[in-house]
Write a protein that holds these residues in place. Structure first.
Motif, PDB file in Angstrom:
ATOM      1  N   LEU A 112      51.458  51.655  49.430  1.00 28.62           N
ATOM      2  CA  LEU A 112      52.412  52.747  49.648  1.00 28.62           C
ATOM      3  C   LEU A 112      53.196  52.500  50.935  1.00 28.62           C
ATOM      4  O   LEU A 112      52.596  52.294  51.992  1.00 28.62           O
ATOM      5  CB  LEU A 112      51.681  54.094  49.761  1.00 28.62           C
ATOM      6  N   GLY A 167      57.214  50.066  55.367  1.00 32.31           N
ATOM      7  CA  GLY A 167      57.407  50.015  56.823  1.00 32.31           C
ATOM      8  C   GLY A 167      56.675  48.822  57.415  1.00 32.31           C
ATOM      9  O   GLY A 167      56.320  47.869  56.715  1.00 32.31           O
ATOM     10  N   GLY A 193      53.611  48.353  58.601  1.00 33.30           N
ATOM     11  CA  GLY A 193      52.265  48.017  58.137  1.00 33.30           C
ATOM     12  C   GLY A 193      52.309  47.354  56.772  1.00 33.30           C
ATOM     13  O   GLY A 193      51.780  46.248  56.579  1.00 33.30           O
ATOM     14  N   ILE A 228      55.149  51.058  46.323  1.00 31.85           N
ATOM     15  CA  ILE A 228      55.811  52.343  46.062  1.00 31.85           C
ATOM     16  C   ILE A 228      56.324  52.906  47.381  1.00 31.85           C
ATOM     17  O   ILE A 228      55.557  53.041  48.340  1.00 31.85           O
ATOM     18  CB  ILE A 228      54.815  53.349  45.435  1.00 31.85           C
ATOM     19  N   PRO A 287      59.829  55.579  48.980  1.00 28.10           N
ATOM     20  CA  PRO A 287      61.138  56.193  48.737  1.00 28.10           C
ATOM     21  C   PRO A 287      62.273  55.379  49.366  1.00 28.10           C
ATOM     22  O   PRO A 287      63.445  55.652  49.122  1.00 28.10           O
ATOM     23  CB  PRO A 287      61.019  57.561  49.414  1.00 28.10           C
ATOM     24  N   ARG A 288      61.918  54.393  50.179  1.00 29.65           N
ATOM     25  CA  ARG A 288      62.912  53.590  50.895  1.00 29.65           C
ATOM     26  C   ARG A 288      62.851  52.180  50.345  1.00 29.65           C
ATOM     27  O   ARG A 288      61.789  51.554  50.452  1.00 29.65           O
ATOM     28  CB  ARG A 288      62.487  53.606  52.363  1.00 29.65           C
ATOM     29  N   PRO A 335      67.688  52.955  67.963  1.00 30.72           N
ATOM     30  CA  PRO A 335      68.502  53.712  68.928  1.00 30.72           C
ATOM     31  C   PRO A 335      69.907  53.099  69.121  1.00 30.72           C
ATOM     32  O   PRO A 335      70.867  53.826  69.361  1.00 30.72           O
ATOM     33  CB  PRO A 335      67.677  53.654  70.221  1.00 30.72           C
ATOM     34  N   GLU A 377      58.268  58.583  45.907  1.00 27.46           N
ATOM     35  CA  GLU A 377      57.422  59.102  46.980  1.00 27.46           C
ATOM     36  C   GLU A 377      56.060  59.436  46.384  1.00 27.46           C
ATOM     37  O   GLU A 377      56.003  60.008  45.286  1.00 27.46           O
ATOM     38  CB  GLU A 377      58.100  60.371  47.511  1.00 27.46           C
ATOM     39  N   GLY A 435      50.394  53.094  53.714  1.00 25.53           N
ATOM     40  CA  GLY A 435      51.178  52.768  54.922  1.00 25.53           C
ATOM     41  C   GLY A 435      52.424  53.624  54.946  1.00 25.53           C
ATOM     42  O   GLY A 435      53.534  53.094  55.036  1.00 25.53           O
ATOM     43  N   VAL A 436      52.218  54.959  54.852  1.00 22.57           N
ATOM     44  CA  VAL A 436      53.375  55.864  54.700  1.00 22.57           C
ATOM     45  C   VAL A 436      53.943  56.339  56.034  1.00 22.57           C
ATOM     46  O   VAL A 436      54.873  57.153  56.061  1.00 22.57           O
ATOM     47  CB  VAL A 436      53.031  57.092  53.809  1.00 22.57           C
ATOM     48  N   GLY A 437      53.390  55.858  57.150  1.00 18.10           N
ATOM     49  CA  GLY A 437      53.932  56.239  58.457  1.00 18.10           C
ATOM     50  C   GLY A 437      53.691  57.709  58.765  1.00 18.10           C
ATOM     51  O   GLY A 437      52.733  58.317  58.255  1.00 18.10           O
ATOM     52  N   LEU A 451      65.226  61.036  65.140  1.00 15.63           N
ATOM     53  CA  LEU A 451      65.613  59.615  65.229  1.00 15.63           C
ATOM     54  C   LEU A 451      64.472  58.747  64.701  1.00 15.63           C
ATOM     55  O   LEU A 451      63.700  58.171  65.466  1.00 15.63           O
ATOM     56  CB  LEU A 451      65.979  59.257  66.681  1.00 15.63           C
ATOM     57  N   VAL A 495      51.414  64.130  52.190  1.00 15.70           N
ATOM     58  CA  VAL A 495      50.541  63.392  51.265  1.00 15.70           C
ATOM     59  C   VAL A 495      49.221  63.010  51.954  1.00 15.70           C
ATOM     60  O   VAL A 495      48.157  62.976  51.322  1.00 15.70           O
ATOM     61  CB  VAL A 495      51.280  62.163  50.677  1.00 15.70           C
ATOM     62  N   GLN A 553      53.871  47.315  66.679  1.00 17.14           N
ATOM     63  CA  GLN A 553      52.979  46.201  67.002  1.00 17.14           C
ATOM     64  C   GLN A 553      51.611  46.372  66.349  1.00 17.14           C
ATOM     65  O   GLN A 553      51.075  45.438  65.754  1.00 17.14           O
ATOM     66  CB  GLN A 553      52.794  46.201  68.520  1.00 17.14           C
ATOM     67  N   ALA A 572      50.860  48.490  63.794  1.00 15.35           N
ATOM     68  CA  ALA A 572      51.001  48.520  62.326  1.00 15.35           C
ATOM     69  C   ALA A 572      51.140  47.096  61.782  1.00 15.35           C
ATOM     70  O   ALA A 572      50.521  46.738  60.774  1.00 15.35           O
ATOM     71  CB  ALA A 572      52.212  49.363  61.941  1.00 15.35           C
TER      72      ALA A 572
END
Ligand code: FAD
Ligand code: NAI
Length: 507
Positions: A48, A51, A53, A71, A73-74, A84, A117, A153-155, A173, A324, A372, A374
């Motif tokens: 999942l 990102g 991880g 899986i 959403p991004r 930034p 998602e 690994g959904v952050g 952000l 989740v 780092q 992750a």
């Protein structure tokens, strides 16, 4: 002269080697080999998220050993350290995105990807419920995906601490969309402030950019914003030059709490020179569409409420747990005390579950929620899963050979030696060490072409700050970019914004 000639030759050769390396990378990306389709009887590994991880895991995972399903959403990986810079157009957003389809196409065996998602995970039935939340939807928008092994690994999402008005009025952000929203809003504030007959109070409000949270996200954004103003806005819209203000609000006594004291002092003094106002010991309590209300603790301990009128408000107060994950925590009795994410053991297995691992910001392994950490966790899991597959293969071979021992008595000695060899390999693999995080250091950009760095060097710590550190910051991030394409685009963006200035058009 001889030394110079050699230096020139060396430089020339390194440049050719560099171009060759990038060229080969580009060629490989454009001409991937045919992929094999994994054996359907192999275990299904569901990952999942796309990102830090999950993508670090995917990068090193031997995908031919599992039926891998990703899986998220991004449908891209985002290089967050340069996010930034996208808020002001120093870097264009697509330069720090890498499509997951490109990443997956590089793997030896094919991997399935669903842009969706995960809404819930059922550890008893071993299924993940997913839904398509994109703009275009087909007949099926929700379904279940069964797994044998699951990596989460959904952050994390943005923390607001339930402070009224934050979700409705501020910009976060964390994602590309957030950076685009901020970029648009900065220019909207500038153009609205320059509107005919605008009152001086309203101009002051519109041009007051407030950043809440003095962690690295807030500090880096404030620095980028002030650069944008000094280097571009001020020159192109001179009538507002003396009204633009950036204020950074932090609840703790200082900004950048994870950096050493001398770097904190350096950052605060640089901000003073850059005319960024820092309000420490100031806790935001309420946000309206035009004001931020904060409680400041005075040196005598007395508390006072200050109201900051603002045009742009950026909220950067850290991480909160995604729904989740909260839902999964509520299903696992062993996670009853987990507040900041899924508690994992030293092999990153989610406590109280079987066959579920967690990486990155959604996992609590005793480390800071950084890229780092992750990244290293993802790499660790890739090694673990590759070893697990190898263990199964070796055990299969040992079983086969052992059962054939009495069928070929003449070969018994040779077969036994072969078995011993496999057993030695097996012992080495099974001796896998638990996850150990190796901290390489912390870096942050603070504006005016300056950066701060706390770097680990031969088991010690080196603190550095200033313009040279900024060059180090740039080269470190260039080397960390996901692909050669990202690297070239980022370098191009840096050159473009230095030579031509940032683009002030509001999309
Ligand atoms: P993420 O990278 O956030 O990825 C989570 C993934 O899960 C995403 O693909 C998301 O779409 C997906 N997802 C979300 N919900 C679901 C769901 N329900 N189902 C399936 N998928 C889902 N760290 C550093 O070490 N150095 C830095 O310089 C640095 N700079 C940063 C700058 C900014 C502006 C920010 C916001 C963070 C920065 N960080 C930095 C922190 C770093 O980005 C995070 O720690 C890191 O992204 C965590 O990785 P992750 O894989 O856990 O989550
Ligand atoms: P953070 O958690 O590091 O900082 C948030 C700050 O907001 C804290 O200092 C907190 O005291 C403050 N805060 C909270 N509520 C507040 C309120 N109501 N009013 C005023 N201040 C308030 O969050 P950040 O910066 O988003 O970072 C998240 C993670 O990502 C961290 O682990 C960080 O290390 C990592 N990161 C690293 C970067 C780097 O290494 N360059 C860059 C950006 C993020």
């Amino acid at each position: 002269f001889r030394v110079l000639r050699w230096a020139w030759r060396l430089g020339y050769l390194s440049a050719i080697a560099g171009i060759g390396y990038i060229g080969y990378g580009v060629y490989e990306d454009r001409h991937p080999e045919d992929q094999i389709v994994p054996d359907p009887s192999k275990k299904t590994l569901v990952i999942l998220g796309t990102g830090w991880g999950s993508v670090s895991l995917l990068k090193r995972l031997d995908t031919e050993n599992y039926n891998v399903i990703v899986i998220s959403p991004r449908n891209y990986f985002l290089f967050t350290p340069l996010l930034p810079s996208c808020t002001t157009g120093t870097i264009e957003h697509r330069s720090i995105m890498e499509p997951i389809r490109t990443i997956l196409r590089q793997k030896k065996a094919s991997v399935r990807f669903y842009e969706a998602e995960a809404s819930s995970i059922d550890p008893d039935r071993k299924v993940v419920r997913i839904f398509d939340n994109s703009e275009i939807r087909g007949d099926i928008t929700e379904t279940e995906v069964p797994y044998d092994m699951l990596v989460i690994g959904v952050g994390a999402e943005n923390a607001t601490f339930g402070i009224p008005g934050v979700r409705d009025h501020s910009c976060f952000l964390k994602e590309i969309g957030d950076a685009q929203r901020i970029r648009k809003r900065i220019m909207d504030c500038v153009e609205t402030a320059a509107f005919k007959d605008q009152s001086p109070e309203e101009i002051n409000r519109l041009l007051h950019m407030v950043v809440v949270g003095g962690g690295p996200t807030g500090v880096e954004f404030a620095g980028e914003l002030q650069d944008f103003f000094e280097e571009d806005i001020k020159k192109l819209v001179p009538e507002i030059a003396d009204r633009f203000r950036v204020t950074l609000i932090e609840a703790l006594p200082n900004v950048l709490p994870m950096f050493s004291k001398q770097l904190i002092d350096y950052t605060e003094s640089t901000f003073k020179e850059e005319k960024i106002d820092i309000h420490t010991k100031t806790m935001v309590k309420k946000v309206t569409d035009k004001t931020v209300e904060a409680e400041v603790t005075r040196p005598d301990g007395k508390k006072e409420t200050i109201v900051f009128p603002y045009g742009l408000l950026v909220w950067a107060t850290g991480n909160a747990v995604r729904p989740v994950i909260k839902d999964l925590i509520s299903r696992i009795p062993a996670q009853a005390n987990s507040r900041r994410g899924l508690a994992v053991n030293e092999y990153l297995v989610v406590q109280g579950t079987r066959d579920i691992w967690a990486v990155g910001d959604c996992a609590v392994a005793g480390y800071a929620p950084t890229a780092q950490v992750a990244g290293q966790e993802g790499t660790f899991l890739a090694r673990l899963f590759n070893n697990m597959a190898m263990t199964e293969a070796l055990e299969g071979k040992i079983g086969e050979l052992s059962s054939s021992l009495n069928l070929q008595p003449g070969n018994a000695a040779a077969v036994s030696r072969e078995i011993e060899g496999y057993e030695r390999q097996l012992r080495r693999i099974k001796d896998a060490k638990p996850f150990h995080y190796s901290h390489q250091g912390s870096l942050a950009y603070i504006g005016s072409d300056k950066a701060v760095a706390d770097v680990t060097w031969f088991n010690g710590n080196v603190a550095a700050a200033g313009s040279l550190t900024y060059l180090f910051w740039r080269s470190a991030y260039i080397s960390m970019c996901f692909s050669s394409r990202n690297r070239l685009l980022v370098i191009n963006d840096w050159l473009k914004s230095k030579v031509f200035g940032r683009d002030l058009s509001r999309e």
